[in-house]
Write an enzyme that holds these catalytic residues in place. Structure first.
Site, PDB file in Angstrom:
ATOM      1  N   VAL A  56       0.868  -1.180   0.000  1.00  0.00           N
ATOM      2  CA  VAL A  56       0.000   0.000   0.000  1.00  0.00           C
ATOM      3  C   VAL A  56       0.906   1.232   0.000  1.00  0.00           C
ATOM      4  CG1 VAL A  56      -2.000   1.097   1.053  1.00  0.00           C
ATOM      5  CG2 VAL A  56      -1.611  -1.346   1.392  1.00  0.00           C
ATOM      6  N   HIS A  96      -7.400   7.771   1.450  1.00  0.00           N
ATOM      7  CA  HIS A  96      -7.704   6.362   1.151  1.00  0.00           C
ATOM      8  C   HIS A  96      -6.603   5.439   1.684  1.00  0.00           C
ATOM      9  CE1 HIS A  96      -8.822   2.977  -1.724  1.00  0.00           C
ATOM     10  NE2 HIS A  96      -9.897   3.227  -0.999  1.00  0.00           N
TER      11      HIS A  96
HETATM   12  N1  LIG Z   1      -4.145   2.225  -3.348  1.00  0.00           N
HETATM   13  C1  LIG Z   1      -3.873   0.896  -3.096  1.00  0.00           C
HETATM   14  C2  LIG Z   1      -4.862  -0.069  -3.055  1.00  0.00           C
HETATM   15  N2  LIG Z   1      -6.168   0.277  -3.252  1.00  0.00           N
HETATM   16  C3  LIG Z   1      -7.163  -0.714  -3.626  1.00  0.00           C
HETATM   17  C4  LIG Z   1      -7.760  -1.457  -2.422  1.00  0.00           C
HETATM   18  O1  LIG Z   1      -6.825  -2.348  -1.831  1.00  0.00           O
HETATM   19  C5  LIG Z   1      -8.983  -2.274  -2.874  1.00  0.00           C
HETATM   20  O2  LIG Z   1      -8.559  -3.194  -3.856  1.00  0.00           O
HETATM   21  C6  LIG Z   1     -10.068  -1.383  -3.452  1.00  0.00           C
HETATM   22  O3  LIG Z   1     -10.407  -0.399  -2.485  1.00  0.00           O
HETATM   23  C7  LIG Z   1     -11.320  -2.204  -3.818  1.00  0.00           C
HETATM   24  O4  LIG Z   1     -11.798  -2.888  -2.691  1.00  0.00           O
HETATM   25  N3  LIG Z   1      -4.548  -1.357  -2.784  1.00  0.00           N
HETATM   26  C8  LIG Z   1      -3.251  -1.733  -2.563  1.00  0.00           C
HETATM   27  O5  LIG Z   1      -2.973  -2.918  -2.324  1.00  0.00           O
HETATM   28  N4  LIG Z   1      -2.265  -0.799  -2.597  1.00  0.00           N
HETATM   29  C9  LIG Z   1      -2.518   0.509  -2.848  1.00  0.00           C
HETATM   30  O6  LIG Z   1      -1.574   1.341  -2.852  1.00  0.00           O
HETATM   31  C1  LIG Z   2      -3.546   3.555  -0.896  1.00  0.00           C
HETATM   32  C2  LIG Z   2      -4.440   4.150  -1.913  1.00  0.00           C
HETATM   33  O1  LIG Z   2      -5.605   3.813  -2.030  1.00  0.00           O
HETATM   34  C3  LIG Z   2      -3.884   5.289  -2.701  1.00  0.00           C
HETATM   35  O2  LIG Z   2      -2.729   4.835  -3.366  1.00  0.00           O
HETATM   36  C4  LIG Z   2      -4.902   5.817  -3.702  1.00  0.00           C
HETATM   37  O3  LIG Z   2      -4.360   7.028  -4.205  1.00  0.00           O
HETATM   38  P1  LIG Z   2      -5.202   8.397  -4.015  1.00  0.00           P
HETATM   39  O4  LIG Z   2      -5.291   8.646  -2.516  1.00  0.00           O
HETATM   40  O5  LIG Z   2      -4.367   9.466  -4.717  1.00  0.00           O
HETATM   41  O6  LIG Z   2      -6.545   8.207  -4.648  1.00  0.00           O
END
Ligand SMILES: Nc1c(NC[C@H](O)[C@H](O)[C@H](O)CO)[nH]c(=O)[nH]c1=O
Ligand SMILES: CC(=O)[C@@H](O)COP(=O)(O)O
Length: 173
Positions: free
Chosen positions: A100, A107
């Site tokens: 992440v 988010h």
């Molecule tokens: N931004 C990142 C995400 N976002 C997606 C979420 O994990 C999830 O798949 C979505 O919200 C649908 O349920 N996931 C990561 O693993 N790493 C990121 O940086």
């Molecule tokens: C961890 C996340 O969901 C993030 O990378 C999404 O990026 P953003 O906050 O610019 O929408």
């Protein structure tokens, strides 16, 4: 000690229990797959180096780290892959692999909190199958690279060692 003070890939396999019978599940998030594939590689290679049978390692992919919760939960309850290979029904341990990386919004915080709490909860349910937290939660891509086979070693390797210890603990109970 922060990660910067240690090498995540360092371990002494002679200090680890015999793992030739251990059954290991690995759930891998596809978000930031340049990072998660390196984490998986580190975990897989360390498991093999420590004597885990490749036929007893089962991989599942999920879209993002938040879906690690569902994937690991299904693996805890599943008997399918083991039956296919005439193995005992359940896994002994599961590794959850994700990356992440902070973006522009909050988010990041909610995904990190959600997956952390979800995996914590999976360690408390009645399946008694431990789930190892191999989820990088970094502010920058560079930090993630450094912890997935870069200057700080590979958190996947660290997670494999934890899985061997916890899997053997579960088998002994
Ligand atoms: N931004 C990142 C995400 N976002 C997606 C979420 O994990 C999830 O798949 C979505 O919200 C649908 O349920 N996931 C990561 O693993 N790493 C990121 O940086
Ligand atoms: C961890 C996340 O969901 C993030 O990378 C999404 O990026 P953003 O906050 O610019 O929408």
């Amino acid at each position: 000690m922060a990660t910067a003070g240690k090498n995540l890939s360092e371990y002494d396999k002679n200090e680890l229990p015999d793992s030739s019978e251990l059954r290991v599940g690995i759930v891998v998030s596809e978000w930031n797959d340049d990072i998660t594939e390196n984490l998986f590689k580190g975990a897989y290679e360390t498991l093999l180096d420590c004597g885990v049978d490749e036929e007893r390692i089962f991989r599942m992919n999920v879209p993002g780290s938040f879906e690690l919760i569902y994937g690991c939960s299904q693996m805890q309850k599943s008997t399918y892959p083991m039956k296919e290979r005439n193995l005992k029904k359940q896994l002994d341990v599961i590794i959850a692999i994700g990356s992440v990386i902070r973006g522009e919004t909050a988010h990041f915080d909610f995904v990190c909190q959600g997956v952390t709490q979800g995996i914590k909860d999976l360690n408390l349910n009645s399946t008694n199958i431990p789930v190892v937290f191999c989820v990088l939660t970094d502010d920058t891509h560079e930090q993630s690279v450094a912890r997935s086979g870069g200057v700080h070693g590979n958190k996947g390797s660290e997670a494999a060692v934890v899985a061997i210890k916890m899997g053997n603990l579960k088998m002994s109970i």
